[in-house]
Write a protein that holds these residues in place. Sequence first.
Motif, PDB file in Angstrom:
ATOM      1  N   LEU A 140       0.823  -1.219   0.000  1.00 55.92           N
ATOM      2  CA  LEU A 140       0.000   0.000   0.000  1.00 55.92           C
ATOM      3  C   LEU A 140       0.851   1.260   0.000  1.00 55.92           C
ATOM      4  O   LEU A 140       0.518   2.252  -0.657  1.00 55.92           O
ATOM      5  CB  LEU A 140      -0.942  -0.004   1.201  1.00 55.92           C
ATOM      6  CG  LEU A 140      -2.118  -0.988   1.127  1.00 55.92           C
ATOM      7  CD1 LEU A 140      -2.852  -1.056   2.454  1.00 55.92           C
ATOM      8  CD2 LEU A 140      -3.081  -0.598   0.014  1.00 55.92           C
ATOM      9  N   ASN A 144       0.964   4.282  -2.691  1.00 52.74           N
ATOM     10  CA  ASN A 144       0.796   5.684  -2.310  1.00 52.74           C
ATOM     11  C   ASN A 144       1.903   6.558  -2.906  1.00 52.74           C
ATOM     12  O   ASN A 144       1.649   7.678  -3.372  1.00 52.74           O
ATOM     13  CB  ASN A 144       0.785   5.816  -0.788  1.00 52.74           C
ATOM     14  CG  ASN A 144       0.099   7.094  -0.324  1.00 52.74           C
ATOM     15  OD1 ASN A 144      -0.711   7.675  -1.044  1.00 52.74           O
ATOM     16  ND2 ASN A 144       0.416   7.524   0.877  1.00 52.74           N
ATOM     17  N   SER A 172      -3.199  -1.346  -8.921  1.00 53.94           N
ATOM     18  CA  SER A 172      -3.920  -1.107  -7.660  1.00 53.94           C
ATOM     19  C   SER A 172      -4.007   0.377  -7.340  1.00 53.94           C
ATOM     20  O   SER A 172      -5.044   0.857  -6.861  1.00 53.94           O
ATOM     21  CB  SER A 172      -3.219  -1.846  -6.518  1.00 53.94           C
ATOM     22  OG  SER A 172      -3.243  -3.243  -6.717  1.00 53.94           O
ATOM     23  N   SER A 173      -2.915   1.110  -7.607  1.00 55.71           N
ATOM     24  CA  SER A 173      -2.917   2.542  -7.285  1.00 55.71           C
ATOM     25  C   SER A 173      -3.975   3.301  -8.085  1.00 55.71           C
ATOM     26  O   SER A 173      -4.477   4.335  -7.639  1.00 55.71           O
ATOM     27  CB  SER A 173      -1.533   3.144  -7.553  1.00 55.71           C
ATOM     28  OG  SER A 173      -1.238   3.145  -8.936  1.00 55.71           O
ATOM     29  N   TRP A 176      -7.839   3.316  -6.357  1.00 55.32           N
ATOM     30  CA  TRP A 176      -8.106   3.891  -5.040  1.00 55.32           C
ATOM     31  C   TRP A 176      -9.300   4.841  -5.115  1.00 55.32           C
ATOM     32  O   TRP A 176      -9.314   5.913  -4.543  1.00 55.32           O
ATOM     33  CB  TRP A 176      -6.880   4.661  -4.535  1.00 55.32           C
ATOM     34  CG  TRP A 176      -5.775   3.815  -3.982  1.00 55.32           C
ATOM     35  CD1 TRP A 176      -5.428   2.556  -4.350  1.00 55.32           C
ATOM     36  CD2 TRP A 176      -4.850   4.194  -2.963  1.00 55.32           C
ATOM     37  NE1 TRP A 176      -4.341   2.121  -3.640  1.00 55.32           N
ATOM     38  CE2 TRP A 176      -3.965   3.111  -2.766  1.00 55.32           C
ATOM     39  CE3 TRP A 176      -4.668   5.344  -2.194  1.00 55.32           C
ATOM     40  CZ2 TRP A 176      -2.915   3.148  -1.845  1.00 55.32           C
ATOM     41  CZ3 TRP A 176      -3.624   5.383  -1.280  1.00 55.32           C
ATOM     42  CH2 TRP A 176      -2.766   4.289  -1.092  1.00 55.32           C
ATOM     43  N   SER A 179     -13.637   4.536  -0.987  1.00 54.05           N
ATOM     44  CA  SER A 179     -13.068   4.677   0.352  1.00 54.05           C
ATOM     45  C   SER A 179     -12.979   3.333   1.073  1.00 54.05           C
ATOM     46  O   SER A 179     -12.224   3.186   2.033  1.00 54.05           O
ATOM     47  CB  SER A 179     -13.905   5.655   1.186  1.00 54.05           C
ATOM     48  OG  SER A 179     -15.237   5.170   1.315  1.00 54.05           O
ATOM     49  N   PHE A 181     -11.825   0.657  -0.390  1.00 55.13           N
ATOM     50  CA  PHE A 181     -10.716  -0.065  -1.038  1.00 55.13           C
ATOM     51  C   PHE A 181     -11.175  -1.420  -1.572  1.00 55.13           C
ATOM     52  O   PHE A 181     -10.363  -2.311  -1.804  1.00 55.13           O
ATOM     53  CB  PHE A 181      -9.538  -0.246  -0.077  1.00 55.13           C
ATOM     54  CG  PHE A 181      -8.601   0.932  -0.057  1.00 55.13           C
ATOM     55  CD1 PHE A 181      -7.240   0.766  -0.235  1.00 55.13           C
ATOM     56  CD2 PHE A 181      -9.077   2.231   0.144  1.00 55.13           C
ATOM     57  CE1 PHE A 181      -6.376   1.848  -0.228  1.00 55.13           C
ATOM     58  CE2 PHE A 181      -8.233   3.312   0.159  1.00 55.13           C
ATOM     59  CZ  PHE A 181      -6.866   3.134  -0.030  1.00 55.13           C
ATOM     60  N   LEU A 184      -9.608  -3.115  -4.746  1.00 54.99           N
ATOM     61  CA  LEU A 184      -8.359  -3.881  -4.637  1.00 54.99           C
ATOM     62  C   LEU A 184      -8.653  -5.356  -4.367  1.00 54.99           C
ATOM     63  O   LEU A 184      -7.933  -6.240  -4.835  1.00 54.99           O
ATOM     64  CB  LEU A 184      -7.464  -3.308  -3.535  1.00 54.99           C
ATOM     65  CG  LEU A 184      -7.048  -1.833  -3.666  1.00 54.99           C
ATOM     66  CD1 LEU A 184      -5.903  -1.518  -2.715  1.00 54.99           C
ATOM     67  CD2 LEU A 184      -6.640  -1.492  -5.084  1.00 54.99           C
ATOM     68  N   ASP A 519     -10.609   1.724   4.879  1.00 55.72           N
ATOM     69  CA  ASP A 519      -9.742   2.730   4.278  1.00 55.72           C
ATOM     70  C   ASP A 519      -8.611   3.063   5.246  1.00 55.72           C
ATOM     71  O   ASP A 519      -8.832   3.730   6.251  1.00 55.72           O
ATOM     72  CB  ASP A 519     -10.559   3.988   3.964  1.00 55.72           C
ATOM     73  CG  ASP A 519      -9.770   5.006   3.160  1.00 55.72           C
ATOM     74  OD1 ASP A 519      -8.526   4.892   3.109  1.00 55.72           O
ATOM     75  OD2 ASP A 519     -10.386   5.916   2.587  1.00 55.72           O
ATOM     76  N   ARG A 521      -6.363   5.142   5.036  1.00 50.21           N
ATOM     77  CA  ARG A 521      -6.010   6.567   5.034  1.00 50.21           C
ATOM     78  C   ARG A 521      -6.659   7.326   6.186  1.00 50.21           C
ATOM     79  O   ARG A 521      -6.178   8.385   6.586  1.00 50.21           O
ATOM     80  CB  ARG A 521      -6.426   7.213   3.710  1.00 50.21           C
ATOM     81  CG  ARG A 521      -5.657   6.724   2.508  1.00 50.21           C
ATOM     82  CD  ARG A 521      -6.241   7.250   1.219  1.00 50.21           C
ATOM     83  NE  ARG A 521      -7.577   6.720   0.967  1.00 50.21           N
ATOM     84  CZ  ARG A 521      -8.245   6.889  -0.164  1.00 50.21           C
ATOM     85  NH1 ARG A 521      -7.713   7.595  -1.142  1.00 50.21           N
ATOM     86  NH2 ARG A 521      -9.453   6.363  -0.322  1.00 50.21           N
TER      87      ARG A 521
END
Length: 573
Positions: A140, A144, A172-173, A176, A179, A181, A184, A519, A521
Amino acid sequence: MVELITAFSKLYFKYALFYIFLLLLGRGFVLLMQKTLYKTLDIPNEIFSIKSNIIYPLIGLIFLGNLLIIFNFFIPLKSLFVFAFFIIFLFINFFNLEIKNMNLKNVDLDKILFYFVIPSLLIISSSTTNFHYDAGYYHLNHQNWLRESNLILGMVNIFWPFGMSSINEYISSFFWFDSSFILLHFLTLYFIHFLFLFISYNILKNKNINLKAASFFLLIYALLDNFGLSGGRNGFPFIQGVGKQDIAVGVLFCFVSLIILNSIKQKFINLLDFSLLTLVVFFIFELKVSGVIIFFLYFVFCYFIIKNKIFKFTNLLYAQIPTILFGIVWTIKSYLTTGCIIFPLNLTCVNSFSWYLTDSTKAYEEISTVSSLAYMEYFKERGLTFSNWFNDFFFSSTYPDLAIFYRSVYLNFLYCLLIIYVIKIFFFKKESSDTFFNLIISVFLISSFLYLLFFGPIPRYAMGTMLTFIAIFGFYSKSEKIKINKFVAYFLIFVSVGLVPRANSYVEFIINKTIAVSDPRIETLYEEVQIHENWIQPHKGDRCWINLRCTMHRENIIISEDSFFKVAYRIKQ
């Protein structure tokens, strides 16, 4: 009940959009190849002797991932331009748009099975499947970095596993969006969906008896995955934690092996199929360097094509143009980010980069083989024998749970091999093959086994080889002794797919109607510990998740932004 239907409908709708996007992307790329390479806008009805709509999403993924690598040389992947480009690219499909009258005759049971039943059963796993450990460890965070920056020279200095990351991180990026995920997770589900589409199409529609028999044996193998030692795991693809690409590699390894062997047996492949096959072969390598053994069979196939004059050598090279272009970009990307042509193969790390730490890759190469429990370390070490490796792998006192798991998977696999061989004798007439074909299969299977043994025989790495071992029986089968009833086939497919998500997934989905992936994040995942002015580590554990200020390296890291490409330096203390 209304809440349950709503929750399911949302999940299915997201997966359907995800699948359609990849399908249109793949179809558009095939149209582009047809126009630029073969000067036609004809769209193939079949690819690899399979309905082309089944193959398009796979081609879409390959195109998406490789183009994202090219974009990332210049821009971060969260750029609106990236998203806009792929949406606009979808309009290429209008150059050859097939619109069929929608009526009940076009909506048959097979389509319902392929595009509703199979994905509907698989997405139930969303209720219990969460991130794989390695997702928090490095996957991950690498994604990012790709989203936040263009290519970084010496990126491996930020954290060495970034060098191990694959094209899967680029794909995968891009996803995104949600929210949750959940997209993925859908990446993993797609490859299981693809495997069952391949199996189902061959059993229900394909007239090629070898592919039909091979798919029937794979279906039985899927069913047997639920019975045996320690719960029955036998090496068939499973719902892996979010972030890993082992399922994709295993499924595609088997798929490519069967397509190549079938083409050799049929003594034919057209140029478009060969172009796309080459892309899939290279994609396996991009997903995971350990998939390189598939090139052995591919190069044998190239030799076979030339020897049998299926098409000329110049045509063979011409068909590889897309892969050659993507391959050059991939190699340059790898070299600039790791200092190696192939990471972590130390002998390919020949460079004069100021940021490269001499012989640093050698340590990472050893870490990779040791963590994979490879026989190579025992082979190189004096005083250690195969018996030592065998005992440490299957009867380890240090990791007894893993040893039991490995033992049960491989024993279950051997039992399944025997059971399926008996089923083959009972259901299919025997077909003999010529010496050359038998030699190809024998050498390929032995080479795959030895490669796994020396470089990483843990079951999730061996998945593709085990699937191929099972499916190979199909090439020694001719007409059926006992006709497989279509509705029996529907039932077996339904049960085998339905058993892929474990029982607790169904229970959890019915009771809580939620998904397990969250998520990262917006969650506080650990307490930060300052290690250098600009870098932190978790207070406990070794997972940075998506914190760009986090690294598990002890040395200080300096990222220079004095040029178009950032440069990462790891400063020895």
